[in-house]
Write a protein that holds these residues in place. Structure first.
Motif, PDB file in Angstrom:
ATOM      1  N   VAL A 130      52.563   7.076   2.019  1.00  0.00           N
ATOM      2  CA  VAL A 130      52.814   7.945   0.862  1.00  0.00           C
ATOM      3  C   VAL A 130      51.470   8.433   0.331  1.00  0.00           C
ATOM      4  CG1 VAL A 130      54.084   8.188  -1.308  1.00  0.00           C
ATOM      5  CG2 VAL A 130      54.782   6.436   0.330  1.00  0.00           C
ATOM      6  N   PRO A 131      50.868   9.406   0.999  1.00  0.00           N
ATOM      7  CA  PRO A 131      49.546   9.874   0.554  1.00  0.00           C
ATOM      8  C   PRO A 131      49.602  10.761  -0.689  1.00  0.00           C
ATOM      9  CG  PRO A 131      50.268  11.123   2.468  1.00  0.00           C
ATOM     10  CD  PRO A 131      51.292  10.036   2.266  1.00  0.00           C
ATOM     11  N   THR A 132      50.734  11.452  -0.861  1.00  0.00           N
ATOM     12  CA  THR A 132      50.826  12.441  -1.933  1.00  0.00           C
ATOM     13  C   THR A 132      52.232  12.467  -2.511  1.00  0.00           C
ATOM     14  OG1 THR A 132      49.196  13.826  -0.779  1.00  0.00           O
ATOM     15  CG2 THR A 132      50.446  14.874  -2.538  1.00  0.00           C
ATOM     16  N   ILE A 148      48.330   9.801  -4.351  1.00  0.00           N
ATOM     17  CA  ILE A 148      48.783   8.411  -4.492  1.00  0.00           C
ATOM     18  C   ILE A 148      47.633   7.518  -4.041  1.00  0.00           C
ATOM     19  CG2 ILE A 148      50.567   6.733  -3.930  1.00  0.00           C
ATOM     20  CD1 ILE A 148      51.536   9.220  -5.458  1.00  0.00           C
ATOM     21  N   ASP A 149      46.727   7.269  -4.963  1.00  0.00           N
ATOM     22  CA  ASP A 149      45.534   6.504  -4.626  1.00  0.00           C
ATOM     23  C   ASP A 149      45.572   5.122  -5.280  1.00  0.00           C
ATOM     24  OD1 ASP A 149      45.004   7.042  -7.299  1.00  0.00           O
ATOM     25  OD2 ASP A 149      43.538   8.606  -6.863  1.00  0.00           O
ATOM     26  N   VAL A 150      44.548   4.329  -5.001  1.00  0.00           N
ATOM     27  CA  VAL A 150      44.496   2.958  -5.497  1.00  0.00           C
ATOM     28  C   VAL A 150      44.498   2.923  -7.022  1.00  0.00           C
ATOM     29  CG1 VAL A 150      43.096   0.857  -5.585  1.00  0.00           C
ATOM     30  CG2 VAL A 150      43.356   2.077  -3.418  1.00  0.00           C
ATOM     31  N   ASP A 151      43.794   3.862  -7.644  1.00  0.00           N
ATOM     32  CA  ASP A 151      43.721   3.882  -9.102  1.00  0.00           C
ATOM     33  C   ASP A 151      45.103   4.063  -9.721  1.00  0.00           C
ATOM     34  OD1 ASP A 151      42.260   4.210 -11.735  1.00  0.00           O
ATOM     35  OD2 ASP A 151      43.253   6.157 -11.586  1.00  0.00           O
ATOM     36  N   LEU A 152      45.877   5.006  -9.194  1.00  0.00           N
ATOM     37  CA  LEU A 152      47.218   5.244  -9.731  1.00  0.00           C
ATOM     38  C   LEU A 152      48.108   4.031  -9.519  1.00  0.00           C
ATOM     39  CD1 LEU A 152      49.401   7.002 -10.990  1.00  0.00           C
ATOM     40  CD2 LEU A 152      49.812   8.014  -8.723  1.00  0.00           C
ATOM     41  N   MET A 157      51.041  -0.880 -11.605  1.00  0.00           N
ATOM     42  CA  MET A 157      51.274  -2.326 -11.656  1.00  0.00           C
ATOM     43  C   MET A 157      50.926  -2.901 -13.032  1.00  0.00           C
ATOM     44  SD  MET A 157      50.122  -3.610  -7.840  1.00  0.00           S
ATOM     45  CE  MET A 157      48.731  -2.508  -7.593  1.00  0.00           C
ATOM     46  N   ALA A 158      49.844  -2.406 -13.634  1.00  0.00           N
ATOM     47  CA  ALA A 158      49.475  -2.864 -14.972  1.00  0.00           C
ATOM     48  C   ALA A 158      50.538  -2.455 -15.989  1.00  0.00           C
ATOM     49  CB  ALA A 158      48.114  -2.288 -15.364  1.00  0.00           C
ATOM     50  N   ALA A 159      51.057  -1.230 -15.861  1.00  0.00           N
ATOM     51  CA  ALA A 159      52.094  -0.766 -16.783  1.00  0.00           C
ATOM     52  C   ALA A 159      53.376  -1.569 -16.613  1.00  0.00           C
ATOM     53  CB  ALA A 159      52.363   0.721 -16.560  1.00  0.00           C
ATOM     54  N   ALA A 160      53.731  -1.899 -15.379  1.00  0.00           N
ATOM     55  CA  ALA A 160      54.944  -2.685 -15.131  1.00  0.00           C
ATOM     56  C   ALA A 160      54.833  -4.064 -15.787  1.00  0.00           C
ATOM     57  CB  ALA A 160      55.195  -2.822 -13.634  1.00  0.00           C
ATOM     58  N   ASP A 161      53.665  -4.678 -15.684  1.00  0.00           N
ATOM     59  CA  ASP A 161      53.458  -5.980 -16.333  1.00  0.00           C
ATOM     60  C   ASP A 161      53.541  -5.849 -17.853  1.00  0.00           C
ATOM     61  OD1 ASP A 161      53.167  -7.309 -13.927  1.00  0.00           O
ATOM     62  OD2 ASP A 161      50.969  -7.147 -13.908  1.00  0.00           O
ATOM     63  N   ALA A 162      52.983  -4.763 -18.380  1.00  0.00           N
ATOM     64  CA  ALA A 162      53.023  -4.548 -19.827  1.00  0.00           C
ATOM     65  C   ALA A 162      54.448  -4.320 -20.309  1.00  0.00           C
ATOM     66  CB  ALA A 162      52.135  -3.362 -20.196  1.00  0.00           C
ATOM     67  N   VAL A 163      55.241  -3.585 -19.534  1.00  0.00           N
ATOM     68  CA  VAL A 163      56.639  -3.356 -19.897  1.00  0.00           C
ATOM     69  C   VAL A 163      57.400  -4.678 -19.906  1.00  0.00           C
ATOM     70  CG1 VAL A 163      58.821  -2.305 -19.170  1.00  0.00           C
ATOM     71  CG2 VAL A 163      56.715  -0.962 -19.129  1.00  0.00           C
TER      72      VAL A 163
END
Length: 216
Positions: A130-132, A148-152, A157-163
């Motif tokens: 899934v490159p794009t 769809i890069d590592v930063d995104l 993953m950080a947002a999912a944990d926060a949710v």
């Protein structure tokens, strides 16, 4: 998907709806109202959004010249505890390209990119490259490419944990009470001018309140 939180049997973590990622990036209190309290109200923006999704919300499959296009595709990630539905996914030679429809204009690094990134995580777990991905702006009638890069993916993953933490917290977050509240369909449920934590005196809830006074 806005309810019925489940715990993934493999990772023992609460499932996060993909739509909650965008809600969280936009407003923490809105996320809790929708995904914890089950509150939902319609306004002109939500109706426009529903109308813009009329076609892509109908499950279907098309094939043309080596490209397979699937509408309203359910996806999930057991590893990261995500689940939701992609508006459109285009498959070609082992690669998957999610396309998320949004009624408004595209905003780079906006909340919609987290939802798209969540879809990408689910598709990556299914074995696709899934490159794009793309966000289709109905207002602009065009697609906007999102890498769809590592930063995104890290932000997803950080947002999912926060949710997850928000879903396990009994108290609602305070309201933002800024320009974002103007177009929010939950404004009357949220009452941002009373729930932003800045109220110094007990308000008279029966007194008429002027419209459109926000701290921008």
């Amino acid at each position: 998907m806005t309810g019925g939180h489940q715990v993934d049997s493999d990772t023992d973590q609460r499932e996060v709806p993909l739509s909650a990622l965008e809600h969280y990036a936009y407003c923490h209190r809105q996320t809790a109202l929708i995904h914890v309290e089950g509150v939902w109200s319609e306004n002109v923006e939500t109706v426009r959004g529903d109308l813009s999704h009329t076609t892509v919300d109908l499950p279907g499959l098309q094939r043309r010249r080596g490209l397979t296009v699937i509408r309203s595709l359910p996806v999930w990630s057991h590893t990261y505890g995500l689940r939701g539905i992609c508006d459109i996914v285009e498959f070609e030679k082992g690669a998957a390209t999610p396309v998320e429809y949004k009624v408004g204009r595209y905003k780079a690094d906006g909340p919609a990119e987290l939802q798209l990134g969540g879809q990408a995580l689910c598709l990556l777990e299914s074995g696709f490259d899934v490159p794009t991905g793309y966000i289709y702006s109905v207002a602009e009638r065009r697609r906007h490419a999102v890498s769809i890069d590592v930063d995104l993916l890290d932000r997803v993953m950080a947002a999912a944990d926060a949710v997850r933490r928000l879903l396990d917290t009994p108290a609602l977050p305070i309201a933002r009470n800024d320009a974002r509240c103007r177009r929010c369909s939950l404004r009357e449920d949220c009452l941002p001018e009373l729930t932003d934590g800045r109220q110094q005196t007990t308000p008279d809830l029966l007194a008429p309140r002027p419209l459109g006074q926000w701290r921008d």
